[in-house]
Write a protein that holds these residues in place. Structure first.
Motif, PDB file in Angstrom:
ATOM      1  N   VAL A   1     -27.028  21.871 -23.209  1.00 12.21           N
ATOM      2  CA  VAL A   1     -27.113  20.748 -22.280  1.00 12.21           C
ATOM      3  C   VAL A   1     -27.415  19.517 -23.104  1.00 12.21           C
ATOM      4  O   VAL A   1     -28.442  19.436 -23.766  1.00 12.21           O
ATOM      5  N   ALA A   2     -26.488  18.576 -23.103  1.00 12.29           N
ATOM      6  CA  ALA A   2     -26.643  17.392 -23.934  1.00 12.29           C
ATOM      7  C   ALA A   2     -27.626  16.430 -23.298  1.00 12.29           C
ATOM      8  O   ALA A   2     -27.756  16.359 -22.076  1.00 12.29           O
ATOM      9  N   GLY A   3     -28.318  15.699 -24.127  1.00  8.08           N
ATOM     10  CA  GLY A   3     -29.205  14.687 -23.613  1.00  8.08           C
ATOM     11  C   GLY A   3     -28.550  13.320 -23.682  1.00  8.08           C
ATOM     12  O   GLY A   3     -28.607  12.542 -22.742  1.00  8.08           O
ATOM     13  N   ASP A   4     -27.907  13.044 -24.812  1.00  8.69           N
ATOM     14  CA  ASP A   4     -27.188  11.796 -24.972  1.00  8.69           C
ATOM     15  C   ASP A   4     -25.832  11.991 -24.300  1.00  8.69           C
ATOM     16  O   ASP A   4     -24.848  12.320 -24.943  1.00  8.69           O
ATOM     17  N   ARG A   5     -25.807  11.819 -22.975  1.00  8.54           N
ATOM     18  CA  ARG A   5     -24.633  12.326 -22.254  1.00  8.54           C
ATOM     19  C   ARG A   5     -23.367  11.581 -22.603  1.00  8.54           C
ATOM     20  O   ARG A   5     -22.285  12.151 -22.612  1.00  8.54           O
TER      21      ARG A   5
END
Ligand SMILES: Nc1ncnc2c1ncn2[C@@H]1O[C@H](COP(=O)(O)OP(=O)(O)OP(=O)(O)O)[C@@H](O)[C@H]1O
Ligand SMILES: Nc1ncnc2c1ncn2[C@@H]1O[C@H](COP(=O)(O)OP(=O)(O)OP(=O)(O)O)[C@@H](O)[C@H]1O
Ligand SMILES: [Mg+2]
Ligand SMILES: [Mg+2]
Lengths: 312, 485, 315, 314
Positions: B323-327
């Motif tokens: 799950v990426a944070g820096d989308r």
């Protein structure tokens, strides 16, 4: 222990190093080139290429690509050798009109959000067609003052070197150091941010395209000054040469990362690479292939060196 | 010192729709000089849209905007906003990555020009950085693209507060702390207080209710495009805010759930070491939720990617989803619909022979949309039509829906509202109970309480290894800073 | 109403409209004389463009900067080597075809190795490599034009009910490509990579494998085109692919595929290929001189792009 | 005495069969000359894409390498004058052929391309006394050879007064391009009695016309092996008659010997002309037999031939 050298500095040193390497190889193969006369012959045709490369650089800076610069330079060459020579006023007006057309192209691409690759692909046909219309058969004559300028023999340092250094410095000061140039580059890095800060992207794009047109015009004029006459297909190769020159010089296709000094050096390197090959006296079957090979080698060196640097 | 009778900005009945989505349904607000105004609301409530109207990037469909008593609605644009001293730090960063810190300052401050502009730009941004984030470690000649996301956020904030000829009268901060660690966030909030005490106005948007309650003078709660509650900060509590937003009231994170035993019983599925000397190594057992803590940008993301890539030197027993944070840069496929963005992680499930069955993929996306509560009419809308937090939910759905045994999460709750967070926490616990393993990098202390085991990162290395029972805020903070610092 | 709007939103629409318009203009000029034959010729020559454009489309969809400039050289190399190997013998056709495809694949591998291992931008890597392929073609048979085996020549020029057989073949090929693009993991991967390579990697897509496969596919299709074109025009020439350099890009982009990557469509390729052929034919028929013809070609290409853009922002 | 002299060939394009044949003739003849000790070296240099700028750079490099003479097939008659002047100033002998240069200090071995175009029409006028419609296939726009041949064709049409050129397309001297252009324009044209070409494009035209089922007009050929073969097949099948004309690639060897003679101190006039190589109905079989499969009909020159050409021009 000396302080760590920034990777960016090393990266920016690569283009001059490859230029030096190829120059040394040429001097070694053919010591005759190591003279005022030799350098002049070796480098004079690199001047128009460097100008075209700078033009391409302005376009790449705003995340566009110009596939028509070769055709454009050809057209300028044709106009220079005909109208500018015969009826200077008409010639100047036509060249100014071409720069305006470039700015208009920038506006069109921006306003309609068009892919510049296709628009300039289309324009490459238009420029070439116009060139054929202006000069259906090769000919024309370079205006004397351009010829005189391009064959200038200043004392000590050959003209092409002075021209290249001057070009690189002027463009560097403008685009890399000035406050205005910073905004222009920012538009390549993050156009949305520029817009939010209240800058007009339309005007920025038009400015960059106009600058490209301006340097394209200079390139065409310089070319005719060297060849003395023009033909419609004279500079078609400049399109790819100029792109390769910008990249060799450390520029990138997107993100506003450019280097004018690198671009000029890249153009010189490319021009010299061709000479280097002819000094090698390869079998004609492979001379064409060797041109590709040398491009690959120079670019690969760039990567290998920068990889080695990041490792340390 | 607040004087509501003499507002600097007055919004009257502002409306804005995007196609069928009514993002703002008639909002009226007054902002006074010298106040910090908090704005909270669930994902997609319309907060960013409202701020985009205020900063001139969007035009209202109807309603009016007044600044300093002057109606500026007609022809309002970013230029006009800047001229009136309205500054904005956007939810998605808006620096030019190819320019240096000082050059970026020049972009938003047209007054910096002419001879010696570079020196002035350096001084301007450098001083402001020192003032807001002392000890920031950023040089004004750094190219911003090379900076970590937290440092970029700092530059962006400092740039908004910097003053040239155009004064900064109103500064809008849209989730400014989402990429900052708690120390930097604290410095920012302290600066905000200093600034408003000097007479400036700040609009602060955040999902961290503690921040809002502790910093703001007044708070407005938005729900579905309208303001549903507006009062002095002292009139709210954490629970009343949550209630006003329409979310279920927050429950305390499930305390130690007696899962410490997992370490002894369940098989180890991940074993990884950062590429640094003098580091501990990280281990995760089947069914564990493992937290990666520390200040932001200390090598947590790199380790997660290492696990994701099954990189040499890491032992990973199973399939990994991320799950990426820096989308924007790591997660979203901007040209695709919500459905396509969700299903890309599990396409193999929808194969009929060689061919994809789109109907099954869409049904799958629809199911996850319901399950995770993505606010959208249907999953065929473009992903960019979602608000930031809802985009993040779609990324969650992608990873949780994927057939993965191990899920690595890169500070995944950036911009997710409180209600959703609670639901996601619960979902993570359920999935963990079913045997999935989670590696969870987070910069929020509260979230660590959901983890069974926590590793603290500093300067690329793991410096502390804390079982849930031994984890306290003090110990994490202590480990996050060098003893000699 | 909404159906009409959906139709207007189709990326391939403008290329087809353009093709129709220039065809009608030509027919009007000649009072309809020979317009059926023109169409038949357009199908034949369009087919060759579509073969290479299919590969180029996948490459361009990989994202900004991805483009294959080695298509002409690859066509030449595959064409000359396969023609020389077959030496006009009918029995050698399967071998020749396999050889052409294998050469294409080798070219693709070389291109990708340069891009991946030496990290050279694709536009420069494929261009530089193309010089080497061109040299290899020269070295291999010194520019001699070897005739294709008769059955191959017959096959490439055959017609069924006035429709060129090769066009039918390429329509089937395009259908397959359409399915590959929209309904396979590979197609999904290409589109995802084109939008955001890092996000694609982190979503679990085998990025480098897909990129490699795409460059190989593109070059293999160029090899196939070289083989068929050599069969069609009576032998492989060293300059046989020259035209396909810019045309392959033009066909892809006029066909509605995004040069910024991440968005592609197959039907537009056929529309654009027919459009480009019919455009030149129209200008030839009108008797325009070379200069004027080029100017008009350029302006009309831009016109179609402007019309197709509809002012929407995409990227 | 030229045993210590070095001669270079500067060629600007290698991408078609004619150029390849030219390079091979050069290699064959000069290789022998070097082996016999007549000159010290005779190296061939070629650039990729028919570009003036690259060839100018190449010439400048050859000057620097100290060649005594440079033999040029030029990309442009005027565009290289700057570089050629530099060569002359540096004391290098420059001989141009096929693509000649106009710089006065250079020697020219020219083919009268205009006459070649005119001859095609004159031949057709003889063959087709009733005249009719012609299709013209041109070369590459903006290149002087294209312009010269086309001018000759138009002059011939005007002079004979029997023909009308109803269609004109650019085939870029390439088989497949010509085929495509002809296939496109053909359906809209009235009946065609003849096709005038520039070489390298006749077979493509024949293919395109055959595909439409029209009567085969008289297509003037350009000496390529496939053109001659096709002509021979037609001739055997139905007595098809035409002619074929082009410049022989071996003219590069004539240029070599001329350069050698100049270096030898012989008096050579600045302008020499070579006849083009013409094949007619009765010489077809011989020429075909002497042409390599896939190549171009060729004539190579010996030192004696060259001396003859020079003497003829005095
Ligand atoms: N450009 C757009 N096109 C279509 N819909 C949009 C657009 N921008 C916002 N919206 C919609 O408007 C609504 C409000 O979005 P907004 O970004 O203002 O929410 P937010 O309160 O900032 O949420 P978050 O906390 O998640 O950032 C959402 O439903 C969103 O989907
Ligand atoms: N750790 C990473 N962080 C960011 N981007 C990465 C990372 N690893 C790879 N990438 C990007 O993704 C691209 C694809 O790498 P990836 O490892 O996915 O290839 P792959 O398709 O898995 O290869 P293979 O099929 O050989 O396993 C790389 O070229 C790089 O640009
Ligand atoms: Mg928001
Ligand atoms: Mg991998």
């Amino acid at each position: 222990m000396s302080g760590p050298v920034s990777p960016r500095l090393l990266r920016s040193l690569l283009p001059p190093l490859s230029l030096a390497a190829i120059l040394i190889a040429i001097f070694y193969l053919q010591p005759r080139t190591m003279s005022y006369f030799g350098l002049n012959l070796l480098l004079n045709l690199a001047v128009p290429i460097a100008l075209a490369t700078i033009a391409q650089m302005f376009i790449l800076c705003v995340n566009e690509l110009d596939l028509s610069i070769g055709g454009f330079v050809s057209l300028v060459a044709c106009i220079t050798a005909t109208w500018l020579h015969d009826t200077p006023l008409l010639g100047v007006a036509a060249l100014a009109g071409l720069i305006a057309a470039y700015a208009g192209l920038g506006a069109l691409i921006h306003l309609r959000n068009l892919p510049s690759i296709v628009v300039t692909l289309g324009m490459s046909f238009v420029w070439l067609g116009l060139a054929v219309l202006v000069l259906p058969t090769p000919g024309g004559k370079a205006p004397d003052y351009i010829r005189a300028l391009m064959t200038l023999k200043p004392a000590l340092v050959p003209f092409p070197i002075i021209a290249a250094v001057g070009l690189a410095l002027v463009v560097h000061l403008f685009i890399m150091r000035s406050a205005w140039g910073t905004v222009l580059r920012g538009a390549g890095g993050n156009p949305r941010s520029l817009e939010r800060a209240g800058w007009s992207l339309l005007r920025i794009k038009m400015t960059m395209f106009a600058l490209a047109g301006f340097f394209g015009v200079l390139s065409g004029m310089a070319l005719v000054g060297l060849t003395t006459s023009a033909d419609a297909n004279i500079a078609l190769r400049y399109t790819l040469l100029s792109i390769a020159g910008v990249i060799l010089g450390g520029g990138e296709f997107v993100g506003g990362r450019i280097s004018p000094i690198g671009a000029v050096i890249g153009a010189m390197t490319l021009a010299l690479a061709g000479s280097f090959l002819s000094f090698l006296r390869l079998n004609p079957d492979w001379q064409i292939g060797a041109q590709g090979a040398i491009l690959i080698i120079v670019l690969a060196l760039r990567v290998l060196i920068s990889r080695a640097e990041t490792r340390t | 010192m607040t004087n509501p009778s003499d507002p600097i900005i007055r919004l009257r009945g502002v409306e804005k729709s995007f196609g069928a989505v009514r993002a703002l349904a008639g909002v009226s607000l007054d902002l006074a000089p010298g106040e910090c105004f908090g704005l909270v609301g669930h994902n997609g409530a319309g907060k960013s849209t409202l701020m985009n109207l205020l900063s001139g990037n969007l035009r209202p469909d109807s309603g009016s905007i007044e600044i300093g008593g002057q109606d500026v609605t007609a022809g309002y644009s970013p230029q006009v906003a800047v001229r009136h001293g309205v500054r904005c730090v956007y939810q998605e960063l808006s620096l030019c990555p190819n320019l240096t810190v000082a050059e970026n300052a020049r972009i938003t401050h047209p007054a910096i020009a002419g001879i010696g502009w570079r020196r002035r730009a350096r001084a301007l941004i450098g001083e402001m950085l020192d003032r807001v984030f002392p000890g920031h470690g950023i040089s004004t000649d750094d190219v911003t693209g090379d900076l970590s996301i937290a440092r970029r956020q700092m530059v962006e904030i400092a740039r908004a507060f910097a003053v040239t000829e155009a004064e900064a009268r109103v500064v809008i901060l849209d989730e400014p702390t989402s990429s900052l660690d708690s120390v930097a966030a604290g410095k920012l909030l302290a600066h905000v207080r200093r600034y408003v005490e000097g007479g400036g106005t700040v609009v602060l948007i955040s999902h961290l209710l503690g921040e809002i309650l502790g910093t703001c003078d007044r708070i407005a709660v938005m729900r579905d495009g309208g303001v549903v509650a507006l009062d002095a900060a002292s009139g709210f509590t954490r629970n009343s805010l949550v209630a006003a937003m329409g979310s279920v009231a927050e429950t305390a994170p499930a305390a130690a759930r007696g899962r410490a035993a997992l370490r002894d019983s369940a098989p180890k599925v991940v074993e990884a070491r950062p590429a640094r000397p003098e580091t501990l190594s990280l281990a995760a057992h089947k069914g564990e939720v493992v937290g990666l803590a520390g200040l932001s940008g200390q090598g947590q993301t790199e380790l997660l990617v290492q696990v994701f890539d099954h990189a040499a030197g890491t032992q990973v027993g199973g399939k990994v989803a991320l799950v990426a944070g820096d989308r924007q840069s790591d997660g979203i496929f901007p040209l695709w619909s919500i459905s396509q963005n969700i299903s890309i992680g599990s396409l193999r499930q929808f194969l009929n022979g060689f061919l994809l069955d789109h109907d099954r993929a869409d049904a799958f996306a629809e199911k996850w949309k319901e399950r995770i509560g993505i606010r959208t009419p249907d999953v065929f809308q473009p992903i960019l039509s979602l608000s930031g937090g809802n985009q993040q939910k779609a990324l969650f759905a992608r990873a949780l829906g994927a057939p993965a045994d191990i899920i690595v999460m890169d500070d995944p709750m950036r911009g997710v509202d409180v209600g959703t967070k609670q639901e996601v926490y619960a979902m993570i616990r359920d999935e963990a109970a079913r045997g999935r393993t989670f590696l969870w990098y987070t910069t929020e202390m509260d979230e660590l309480r959901n983890c069974d085991h926590v590793y603290v990162f500093r300067e690329g290395a793991i410096v502390a290894d804390l079982p849930r029972a031994e984890m306290t805020e003090e110990r994490v903070l202590h480990a996050s800073f060098r003893a000699d610092a | 109403m909404s159906a009409a709007r959906r139709l207007l939103g189709q990326p391939w629409l403008w290329a087809w409209l353009g093709a129709l318009a220039v065809w009608l203009a030509t027919a009007a000029y000649t009072d309809g004389k020979g317009s059926g034959e023109v169409l038949s010729a357009a199908l034949t020559f369009g087919a060759f463009f579509v073969i290479v454009a299919l590969g180029q489309m996948f490459v361009i969809t990989l994202g900004p900067g991805n483009v294959d400039l080695s298509i002409p050289a690859c066509m030449t190399l595959a064409g000359t080597v396969s023609m020389k190997t077959m030496g006009g013998a009918a029995g050698m056709i399967p071998l020749g075809l396999a050889l052409a495809l294998a050469i294409g694949a080798a070219v693709g591998v070389t291109n990708f190795a340069l891009i991946r291992l030496l990290r050279i931008p694709p536009i420069i890597a494929t261009l530089s490599a193309s010089f080497i392929f061109q040299s290899a073609a020269i070295w291999w048979n010194r520019g001699l034009r070897v005739k294709p085996p008769q059955p191959l020549a017959d096959f490439t020029t055959a017609k069924i009910a006035g429709i060129p057989f090769i066009a039918i073949l390429v329509i089937v090929l395009a259908l397959v490509a359409h399915v590959v693009l929209t309904r396979t993991l590979y197609g999904r991967g290409v589109i995802a990579i084109g939008q955001n390579m890092r996000a694609a990697h982190l979503a679990g897509i085998r990025v480098e494998r897909i990129r490699a496969a795409t460059y190989i596919l593109c070059a293999a299709l160029a090899g196939l085109c070289g083989f068929l074109l050599a069969g069609f025009s009576g032998g492989a020439a060293l300059n046989m692919g020259e035209e396909y350099l810019l045309s392959s890009i033009a066909v892809v982009v006029i066909g509605g595929t995004s040069v910024a990557g991440g968005f592609a469509n197959v039907p537009g390729l056929w529309g654009a290929a027919l459009f480009l052929f019919l455009l030149v034919t129209m200008l030839n028929t009108f008797g325009a001189g070379a200069g004027l013809r080029m100017v008009l070609t350029g302006l009309i290409i831009i016109g179609v792009i402007v019309a197709a853009s509809g002012g929407t922002r995409k990227t | 005495e030229t045993a210590d002299k070095r001669i270079a060939l500067s060629n600007n394009y290698a991408g078609n069969s004619w150029r390849q044949a030219m390079l091979r003739s050069w290699e064959k003849v000069t290789g022998q000359a070097v082996a016999d000790g007549q000159v010290a070296a005779a190296d061939a240099f070629t650039t990729a894409e028919n570009q003036v700028t690259e060839q100018a750079a190449q010439i400048q490099n050859l000057i620097l390498q100290g060649y005594d003479a440079i033999v040029i097939n030029a990309a442009s008659p005027e565009g290289l004058n700057g570089a050629v002047k530099e060569a002359c100033d540096a004391g290098v002998t420059v001989v141009s052929f096929d693509g000649i240069v106009t710089e006065p200090c250079a020697w020219r071995i020219a083919v009268d391309f205009k006459q070649m175009g005119k001859d095609e029409v004159l031949y057709l006028a003889e063959r087709l006394p009733d005249g009719g419609n012609l299709l013209e296939i041109r070369g590459l726009a903006g290149v002087f050879v294209d312009d010269a041949i086309s001018a000759g064709i138009h002059e011939g049409v005007a002079e004979t007064g029997k023909f009308e050129i109803v269609g004109s397309v650019h085939g870029n001297w390439a088989q497949d391009v010509a085929q495509k252009a002809v296939a496109g324009i053909l359906p809209s044209l009235p009946e065609i009695v003849g096709v005038v070409t520039q070489g390298g494009d006749g077979y493509g035209a024949a293919q395109a016309i055959a595909a439409t089922g029209r009567d085969m007009p008289v297509i003037v050929m350009g000496n390529r092996h496939d053109e001659l073969t096709w002509w021979k097949e037609q001739k055997d099948a139905n007595g098809y008659e035409t002619m074929s004309v082009s410049i022989a690639p071996g003219v590069s060897t004539l240029a070599f010997w001329v350069a050698q003679q100049i270096l030898d101190g012989q008096d050579v006039p600045k302008d020499l002309t070579v006849p083009f190589l013409r094949i007619d109905q009765d010489t077809l079989e011989d020429s075909l037999a002497n042409t390599e499969a896939g190549g171009v009909a060729n004539v190579e020159y010996s030192l004696e031939d060259a001396k003859g050409v020079i003497a003829g021009a005095m």
